[in-house]
Enzyme design. Structure first.
Site, PDB file in Angstrom:
ATOM      1  N   ASP A 184      -2.825  -2.516   3.163  1.00 40.35           N
ATOM      2  CA  ASP A 184      -1.919  -3.188   2.241  1.00 40.35           C
ATOM      3  C   ASP A 184      -2.013  -4.698   2.477  1.00 40.35           C
ATOM      4  OD1 ASP A 184       0.268  -3.543   0.416  1.00 40.35           O
ATOM      5  OD2 ASP A 184       1.585  -3.759   2.159  1.00 40.35           O
ATOM      6  N   ASP A 243       0.561  -7.673   1.042  1.00 37.68           N
ATOM      7  CA  ASP A 243       1.827  -8.374   1.268  1.00 37.68           C
ATOM      8  C   ASP A 243       2.745  -7.576   2.190  1.00 37.68           C
ATOM      9  OD1 ASP A 243       0.558  -9.774  -0.692  1.00 37.68           O
ATOM     10  OD2 ASP A 243       2.123  -9.574  -2.209  1.00 37.68           O
TER      11      ASP A 243
END
EC number: 3.1.3.15
Length: 352
Positions: free
Chosen positions: A9, A11
């Protein structure tokens, strides 16, 4: 060919996520999470490939212009590249959750090619993210999820490096049915071969080698112990070799000299050129139900299945102690040889 892949991932995991608007649309907002870069560098050196998988709500809309996103995103990639980190693929879903698209995590449409063509090794790949949707994505991909926030990047590194040093192996013949599980970083010990003294010796490998070891063997003991001892050695050696994988970072060599009233020594090299030098004499023909001549045959079979050059010798008075000394010496040498002490392969040839 399947690869060891980290689906990462962006952010809140790789870079900090602003709590004000959850958008990284300026260079001022770009900050890396602690230890993310050094951890990825280390994992890269252990053969992992990186794929970024990110939801970016409303990307390309007036509330989140694409050009603003790309300024910070490209800068992030430039910084990572300058450190030696590049992503094999980058997948970004620009939709809001209420649009019910097919690509938004935890759905897997963006990764369809990897799934369809089995491009990732499920046993050695992971999803790393800070949200529950990342953990559901991991489940949908059939891999393990590691949740950042609950784990630091250093803890994630330790989890990954320890988990891929495990293996299972089954060997079934007309004479035996053997199941072996090895975890080189430690774990459960359970050994049942039907030969009590042999079980005791195998426990020495687990305890003094610091490894998790589970062995179950159903063999033709009504004839004798030969097939059981030989096939356990072959299965154990193959399982250890499988757990070591590409051997990157291991010390490769091991040497041990445990002493009691007897002196036992073991020298080991994971050179993939199997060889055994064995010097031991026993007064008794059997220790429990184990023939002492089978001890040499065990280490011969084990060394060839592991792909190691193995030198074993023992001197002493008590046959039990001499046998135990050999297994303990082997265990200590194994512990030294499989220890990860660098990020490189211990060979000037570039291959072991």
């Amino acid at each position: 060919m399947s690869q060891k892949i980290l689906f990462i991932d962006r952010d809140g995991t790789l870079i900090e996520e602003p709590k004000s608007d959850f958008q990284i649309d300026t260079l001022e907002k770009l900050r890396f999470e602690k230890d993310a870069i050094p951890t990825l560098l280390k994992l890269k050196n252990f053969g992992f490939k990186f794929i970024m998988v990110s939801n970016q709500d409303g990307l390309g809309t007036p509330s989140f212009p694409k050009e603003n996103f790309e300024i910070a995103h490209e800068k992030m990639l430039d910084i990572l590249k300058s450190c030696g980190i590049e992503f094999q693929d980058i997948f970004i879903c620009p939709h809001f959750e209420n649009e019910n698209c097919a690509c938004r995590k935890p759905k897997t449409a963006m990764l369809e090619e990897y799934i369809k063509h089995e491009l990732y090794d499920k046993e050695q790949s992971f999803v790393i993210g800070d949200r529950e949707s990342d953990m559901i994505l991991a489940s949908n991909l059939g891999v393990r999820g590691l949740r950042y926030g609950e784990l630091s990047w250093k803890e994630i590194e330790n989890e990954i490096l320890s988990s891929f040093r495990s293996a299972s192996y089954q060997r079934t013949t007309k004479e035996t049915d053997i199941k072996v599980k090895v975890c080189l970083n430690g774990g459960k010990v359970s050994i049942k071969t039907g030969i009590d003294f042999f079980d005791h010796m195998l426990e020495q490998i687990a305890v003094h080698g610091g490894i998790g070891l589970e062995i179950s063997c159903k063999g033709d003991l009504e004839i004798d112990e030969h097939h059981s001892v030989e096939d356990v050695a072959l299965a154990l050696g193959a399982c250890i070799k499988k757990a070591l994988g590409d051997k990157i970072g291991i010390a490769r060599y091991g040497f041990a000299l445990p002493m009691d009233e007897c002196l036992a020594s073991c020298a080991m090299d994971f050179c993939n050129r199997p060889h055994l030098v064995y010097k031991a004499k026993f007064k008794k023909s059997h220790l429990g139900a184990l023939s002492t001549e089978m001890i040499e045959h065990f280490f011969y079979s084990l060394s060839y299945a592991m792909g190691v050059s193995l030198h074993l010798k023992v001197k002493g008075k008590n046959d039990h102690h001499k046998a135990e000394g050999l297994f303990k010496a082997f265990a200590k040498a194994l512990k030294m040889a499989v220890k990860i002490e660098s990020e490189n392969l211990a060979s000037s040839k570039g291959v072991i």
